[in-house]
Design an enzyme around this catalytic site. Structure first.
Site, PDB file in Angstrom:
ATOM      1  N   GLU A  52      43.969  16.359  83.413  1.00 34.46           N
ATOM      2  CA  GLU A  52      42.768  16.678  82.627  1.00 34.46           C
ATOM      3  C   GLU A  52      42.687  18.201  82.437  1.00 34.46           C
ATOM      4  O   GLU A  52      42.951  18.959  83.366  1.00 34.46           O
ATOM      5  CB  GLU A  52      41.538  16.187  83.416  1.00 34.46           C
ATOM      6  CG  GLU A  52      40.223  16.387  82.707  1.00 34.46           C
ATOM      7  CD  GLU A  52      39.027  15.868  83.539  1.00 34.46           C
ATOM      8  OE1 GLU A  52      39.150  15.715  84.763  1.00 34.46           O
ATOM      9  OE2 GLU A  52      37.969  15.630  82.928  1.00 34.46           O
ATOM     10  N   LYS A 125      36.577  11.554  76.680  1.00 29.55           N
ATOM     11  CA  LYS A 125      35.920  11.118  77.926  1.00 29.55           C
ATOM     12  C   LYS A 125      34.573  10.500  77.578  1.00 29.55           C
ATOM     13  O   LYS A 125      33.706  11.157  76.989  1.00 29.55           O
ATOM     14  CB  LYS A 125      35.758  12.326  78.844  1.00 29.55           C
ATOM     15  CG  LYS A 125      35.312  12.033  80.255  1.00 29.55           C
ATOM     16  CD  LYS A 125      35.368  13.350  81.066  1.00 29.55           C
ATOM     17  CE  LYS A 125      35.186  13.159  82.551  1.00 29.55           C
ATOM     18  NZ  LYS A 125      35.391  14.419  83.295  1.00 29.55           N
ATOM     19  N   CYS A 166      39.261  10.783  84.040  1.00 26.24           N
ATOM     20  CA  CYS A 166      38.586  11.132  85.291  1.00 26.24           C
ATOM     21  C   CYS A 166      37.375  10.258  85.611  1.00 26.24           C
ATOM     22  O   CYS A 166      37.529   9.129  86.052  1.00 26.24           O
ATOM     23  CB  CYS A 166      38.238  12.618  85.261  1.00 26.24           C
ATOM     24  SG  CYS A 166      38.063  13.313  86.909  1.00 26.24           S
TER      25      CYS A 166
END
Ligand SMILES: NC(=O)CC(=O)C(=O)O
Length: 288
Positions: A52, A125, A166
């Site tokens: 990331e 995300k 994540c």
């Protein structure tokens, strides 16, 4: 390129990138060297993953500064596309991006390149990292970032690969949708920290793997105690029975895993939860 979603054995490499500095150009040059190193190894990976926000330090202040538009002229896009083509591998790279139309929102985005260097998929995300554990860690990505609104996967000649970033791994719904769309592997570029890493990094990957009986991989930056955010590291690949196939320590490293479809077949045959779900009992959990 058109692919069926056939699942064939392939090799996966996770680059746990270290030496991240304030210079985006230096970070990109280092990431490129590491992709070249992974591709040249005797393990010959088919798919390489970067962490990331690999082109910058991780943190609010940095997101707007290092963000780029997703267009061919952007520095990071150019590097990723070129090195994917040069190495003839699939490449997943996580970074921050601007939306080019419809406002100037910032997203935490990962982009995917095929071995021709074409940008074939991206994932923004969806779940922003907004947490507050008093005395340990407070982080509010929503102060600078906007959440994505779509689930995403891409097809290769060897597998269908689902994407998350994540904090997305904390949401079983996202993983289950990807599984039900036929993904064989879920990849999450990620950067857990010194509080949540030891608690949940491995647990969540093993949970998503066993929930959905597929492979799960998370690729972290290396830990840098001089940086503002201390990443947990421990990049990892988990198989469909929730065994950890490979795990890095906290330093810069490249870890490799052989992804064997037979492990998914035997997990699903032995414990056939995918056929035993009772959607008559829980047709839409979001309505409960
Ligand atoms: N950094 C993240 O997005 C997520 C994380 O560290 C956690 O879920 O814990």
């Amino acid at each position: 390129m058109a692919f069926s979603s056939k699942f064939k054995p392939f090799k996966l490499a996770l680059i746990q990138l270290g030496n991240v500095t304030a210079s985006k150009s230096d970070n990109l040059a280092h990431a490129r060297d590491m992709v070249l190193k992974a591709a040249a190894s005797s393990r010959k990976p088919d798919l390489i993953v970067l962490p990331e926000c690999f082109n910058s330090p991780y943190g609010h202040a940095h997101f707007p500064v290092y963000a780029e538009k997703i267009e061919p002229e952007s520095e990071s896009i150019k590097m990723l596309s070129t090195v994917a083509k040069e190495t003839q591998t699939w490449l997943v790279g996580g970074r921050c991006s601007y939306r080019t139309r419809d406002g100037e929102n910032l997203y935490n985005t990962c982009t995917v390149y095929n071995p021709n260097g074409d940008l074939v998929a991206k994932h923004r995300k969806v779940h922003l990292f907004d947490i507050d554990i008093p005395g340990k860690i407070t982080f509010k990505e929503s102060e600078t970032l906007t959440g994505g609104t779509t689930t995403n996967f891409f097809d290769t000649e060897f597998a269908r690969v689902g994407l998350g970033i994540c904090y997305d791994i904390r949401f079983p719904e996202l993983a289950m949708i990807s599984a039900r769309q036929g993904c064989h592997v879920l990849i999450y570029p990620g950067a857990f920290n010194m509080t949540t890493g030891p608690l949940h990094w491995e647990l969540l990957q093993r949970a998503r793997a066993v929930d959905n009986q597929l492979f799960v991989a998370m690729c972290s930056p290396a830990r840098d105690l001089t940086a503002g955010y201390h990443a947990w590291g421990h990049s990892m690949v988990v198989d469909p029975m929730a065994n950890v196939l490979v795990e890095a320590a906290d330093v810069e490293d490249i870890v490799y895993a052989d992804i064997d479809p037979a492990l998914m077949e035997s997990a699903r045959a032995g414990i056939p939860v995918t056929e035993q779900r009772r959607f008559d009992v829980y047709p839409d959990v979001s309505q409960s």
